[in-house]
Design an enzyme around this catalytic site. Structure first.
Site, PDB file in Angstrom:
ATOM      1  N   ARG A 124      -1.810   5.928  -7.361  1.00  0.00           N
ATOM      2  CA  ARG A 124      -2.275   5.004  -8.418  1.00  0.00           C
ATOM      3  C   ARG A 124      -1.144   4.134  -8.983  1.00  0.00           C
ATOM      4  NH1 ARG A 124      -5.514   6.647  -5.830  1.00  0.00           N
ATOM      5  NH2 ARG A 124      -7.276   7.985  -6.346  1.00  0.00           N
ATOM      6  N   SER A 147     -12.900   8.049 -12.895  1.00  0.00           N
ATOM      7  CA  SER A 147     -12.064   9.153 -13.398  1.00  0.00           C
ATOM      8  C   SER A 147     -11.124   8.622 -14.471  1.00  0.00           C
ATOM      9  CB  SER A 147     -11.226   9.747 -12.271  1.00  0.00           C
ATOM     10  OG  SER A 147     -12.076  10.259 -11.293  1.00  0.00           O
ATOM     11  N   GLU A 164      -5.625   7.513 -16.017  1.00  0.00           N
ATOM     12  CA  GLU A 164      -5.689   6.620 -14.859  1.00  0.00           C
ATOM     13  C   GLU A 164      -6.196   5.246 -15.325  1.00  0.00           C
ATOM     14  OE1 GLU A 164      -7.246   8.196 -11.233  1.00  0.00           O
ATOM     15  OE2 GLU A 164      -8.224   6.306 -10.716  1.00  0.00           O
TER      16      GLU A 164
END
Ligand SMILES: Cc1cc2nc3c(=O)[nH]c(=O)nc-3n(C[C@H](O)[C@H](O)[C@H](O)COP(=O)(O)OP(=O)(O)OC[C@H]3O[C@@H](n4cnc5c(N)ncnc54)[C@H](O)[C@@H]3O)c2cc1C
Length: 304
Positions: free
Chosen positions: A176, A226, A296
């Site tokens: 990420r 998420s 995230e």
């Protein structure tokens, strides 16, 4: 920033773009939250994107890039300056097993396009609701695959308006993470290096991943996917479930009862509800398991 003057200047500079003032951003985000942008600009070609960025750089106007809005919470006070939307840069083509895609193409469409051409490598992306630009920015991934695996190179614009190409190595893609984040580049185009494969196997894999997603994720509600990154050696969703937080609610936003890693907007929740819920979950997980959950999802903009 003098909004009227900026609109006049940009209207002179731009050829194929639209400028909206005081534009509510909740209609562009998957969480359906977010206050207004002073200026919301949709560009239709790369030169216009570079012209906006150069103008803003020279005139000290802040610029924020928005893709499909599927990994972002925009605060309720909105965003000052310019929000630049590059979703209209959305053409796709293929040559010698290399797919070129504009940053605005949904990564799902690129995955489907690859399937139609019997090209394998992007099956993992068949359910990720982001744009090509957002997927590269986040090095999006799922079910063991990530953008890094098949990306060849990316055309970006830097904060001064220069257009250039970076190889996958230069992008320093990690979980990420990408160099796009630190350098504030905007992605305008990408090339994916694919392998020839069997259309039956590609289709079977994509059908399987779609079924897994639909059975496990609360896709019927607005959300940002998420909320937290995977902590080393663990899963955020499992920790949240074990802490008994499923169904915990702040305002109109709750920890999904279907997938504990998701927070769903069930009743006109606000960005402030999201932020309060995120902090609460982080506190509880740290208290119970001594694990810090990193976000995230990106949170940007001004509070009310
Ligand atoms: C239901 C659901 C399921 C999801 N499943 C997954 C999953 O399996 N795997 C996964 O990795 N993610 C998943 N996500 C999160 C999200 O789809 C990805 O992170 C996606 O890559 C974000 O792309 P976007 O275009 O929506 O970016 P946005 O949300 O619009 O923006 C995210 C960040 O990227 C930046 N950005 C966007 N476009 C550009 C550009 N052209 N140039 C530079 N920066 C840009 C923005 O400034 C922002 O900081 C899911 C989200 C939802 C809602």
């Amino acid at each position: 920033m003098n909004i009227k003057q900026t609109v006049t200047d940009l209207n002179h500079l731009l050829n194929h773009s639209t400028i909206k003032t005081n534009e509510p951003l909740n209609k562009y985000t998957y969480t359906e939250t977010g206050g207004p942008a002073d200026l919301y600009i949709t560009v239709h070609d790369i030169d216009d994107a570079a012209a906006v960025i150069k103008y803003c750089h020279e005139n000290h106007v802040p610029v924020t890039y928005l893709g499909n809005g599927s990994n972002i919470i925009i605060r309720d006070g909105g965003i000052r300056g310019v929000v630049l939307n590059v979703l209209e840069l959305n053409t796709m083509s293929e040559e010698n097993n290399i797919i070129s895609a504009g940053s605005g193409c949904p990564i799902i469409d690129v995955s489907r396009y690859a399937k139609e051409l019997s090209l394998t490598g992007l099956e993992f992306a068949c359910g990720i609701p982001g744009s090509v630009g957002g997927a590269i920015y986040m090095n999006a991934g799922a079910y063991g695959g990530e953008v890094k695996d098949c990306l060849l190179d990316v055309t970006v614009i830097d904060t001064s308006g220069n257009i250039f190409t970076l190889t996958t190595d230069e992008l320093e893609l990690d979980y990420r993470k990408s160099a796009i984040q630190e350098n504030d580049y905007v992605v305008v185009e990408a090339r994916f290096k694919m392998e020839h494969g069997s259309i039956e196997e590609i289709t079977a894999m994509m059908d399987d991943l779609t079924n897994r997603r639909e059975s496990k994720q609360p896709l019927e509600y607005p959300s940002c996917g998420s909320v937290f990154q995977r902590p080393p050696g663990n899963f955020a969703g499992k920790l949240i479930q074990d802490a008994g937080l499923q169904g915990y609610r702040v305002g109109g936003v709750e920890v999904s009862k279907k997938h504990a890693g998701f927070m769903v907007n069930v009743d006109r929740g606000t960005a402030s509800d999201y932020e309060t819920l995120i902090s609460h979950v982080q506190d509880v997980i740290f208290e119970k398991f001594n694990v810090h959950l990193n976000r995230e999802v990106r949170i940007i903009g001004e509070s009310l």
